[in-house]
Each structure stands twice: as structure tokens, then as C-alpha cells.
Scaffold this active site. Structure first.
Site, short mmCIF file in Angstrom:
data_model
loop_
_atom_site.label_atom_id
_atom_site.label_comp_id
_atom_site.label_asym_id
_atom_site.label_seq_id
_atom_site.Cartn_x
_atom_site.Cartn_y
_atom_site.Cartn_z
N GLY A 9 75.79 58.52 -15.08
CA GLY A 9 74.77 57.92 -15.92
C GLY A 9 74.36 58.92 -17.00
O GLY A 9 75.18 59.72 -17.45
N ALA A 10 73.11 58.89 -17.39
CA ALA A 10 72.66 59.76 -18.49
C ALA A 10 72.88 61.24 -18.17
O ALA A 10 73.53 61.97 -18.92
CB ALA A 10 71.19 59.49 -18.79
N ALA A 132 68.31 63.49 -20.70
CA ALA A 132 69.35 62.72 -21.38
C ALA A 132 68.97 61.26 -21.26
O ALA A 132 68.15 60.88 -20.43
CB ALA A 132 70.71 62.97 -20.74
N LYS A 188 59.31 69.60 -8.16
CA LYS A 188 59.72 68.45 -8.97
C LYS A 188 59.41 67.15 -8.24
O LYS A 188 59.02 66.16 -8.87
CB LYS A 188 61.20 68.55 -9.33
CG LYS A 188 61.63 67.48 -10.33
CD LYS A 188 63.02 67.71 -10.83
CE LYS A 188 63.40 66.66 -11.86
NZ LYS A 188 64.78 66.83 -12.33
#
Length: 194
Positions: A9-10, A132, A188
Site C-alpha cells: 500500500g502507501a 505516504a 506509537k
């Protein structure tokens, strides 16, 4: 280095693109058929900090990967957490005793799933702050700067992890070897959770 990006993906496209540009032999693996077909037909189109670049990269659907002939040195995982086991099951034909697996998924505990397919000595955990975005099938927008923290799960994997750090550095991905990557992963997770 021969690298497979599992989940293109991105973020997977970003890492695949940058590692390919640095001279590595990269293959992409993704489940989205329109994305796979677009990259096969037109290459991976990247808006790379405002510059339009097209790179021809081999791409496979997970169920096609058993047709890939060759050894893979490193698999970088970018699937969604709930797709991890299915992806690893689909790509087990390219996982040799020497293949290292770098998990850059958000979330916790992925090493337990990965360990069903490769030895603990070959598992690397990481956390990335790169960004991204996909703008359509086969089209990725790559912008800004980021970093990657990574560490081997088992002490015996440190030497191999340092080699992966060097490969990522040569690709401009700003890696850092971490002595406590789980701290970054938890941090995160807390940010993403809020």
C-alpha cells in the site's frame, strides 16, 4: 539485497520505491488487484517530493508468490495486523532459513505470529515515522522526511539487523538501531490509540 515488500500500500510502496532506487532487487506483494494490475501495466507511479517518477517493479498477488523463483534476503511487512497471518501463510514459499523478516506494522505482539513462520533469530521489529499516501491504484505520493527504529527480537539476530540498518540507510530511510524498540512501538501505539 533481495527484498520483498509484503503489503504494498502507501508505506509499502514508499519503502519498495526507495529501496529499489538504491539498487536493491525489490518485489512487491499486495492483495488489491487493481493496484497490482496498475503497477504491472504502468509501473509504480510516484510523486516523490513533487517530482513524478515511474519505476517498474515486479508485483505479485499473495497467492502468486509461490511462482517466484529466487531467494529473498529480507521481507518487510506492511500488511494490516488482521491480515498478517494470512499474508505469511501465502508467502511461506519465499521464507528460507536465512530470510530476515522486518515487521513495521502498527500495534503490538506481531512477533508471536511471525514466529510461526520463521525462527525468532530472523525476526526484526521496527517502528517507522515515514508518511505516504496512495492517490489511486499504482500511484503513491511520497513526501517529507521520516525515520525507522529497529531491533532484533533475539540477541543472535543483531549482526543481521545491523546489515539491514545499512541497507535502509543507503536507501535514505534514516534507520536507527534501537536498544529498546518496544518503547517506540508502545509510544506509537499510545499516540495512534488517542
Amino acid at each position: 539485497m533481495k527484498i520483498a515488500i509484503a503489503g504494498a500500500g502507501a508505506m509499502g510502496s514508499r519503502f519498495g520505491f526507495m529501496l529499489h532506487k538504491a539498487g536493491n532487487e525489490v518485489i512487491l506483494i499486495d492483495k488489491w488487484i487493481d493496484h497490482v494490475n496498475a503497477i504491472r501495466e504502468n509501473g509504480l507511479k510516484a510523486d516523490y517530493n513533487g517530482e513524478n517518477i515511474v519505476e517498474k517493479l515486479p508485483i505479485f498477488l499473495p497467492e502468486e508468490i509461490e511462482n517466484y523463483k529466487g531467494n529473498i534476503d529480507l521481507v518487510i511487512l506492511f500488511t494490516k495486523a488482521m491480515q498478517l497471518d494470512d499474508m505469511l501463510q501465502s508467502i511461506k514459499s519465499i521464507l528460507s532459513q536465512e530470510t530476515k523478516v522486518l515487521c513495521l506494522l502498527n500495534g503490538l505482539g506481531h512477533e508471536d505470529t511471525i514466529e510461526k513462520y520463521v525462527s525468532r533469530e530472523n525476526i526484526l521489529l521496527g517502528n517507522t515515522m515515514w508518511t505516504a499516501g496512495l492517490t489511486g491504484p499504482g500511484e503513491v505520493k511520497i513526501f517529507g522526511n521520516g525515520s525507522v527504529d529497529l531491533q532484533n527480537v533475539h540477541p543472535a539476530g543483531k549482526e543481521a539487523t545491523l546489515k539491514v540498518v545499512q541497507v535502509l540507510k543507503e536507501a535514505g530511510l534514516n534507520p536507527e538501531y534501537s536498544e529498546n524498540v518496544k518503547y517506540s512501538i508502545w509510544r506509537k501505539a499510545c499516540v495512534n490509540g488517542t
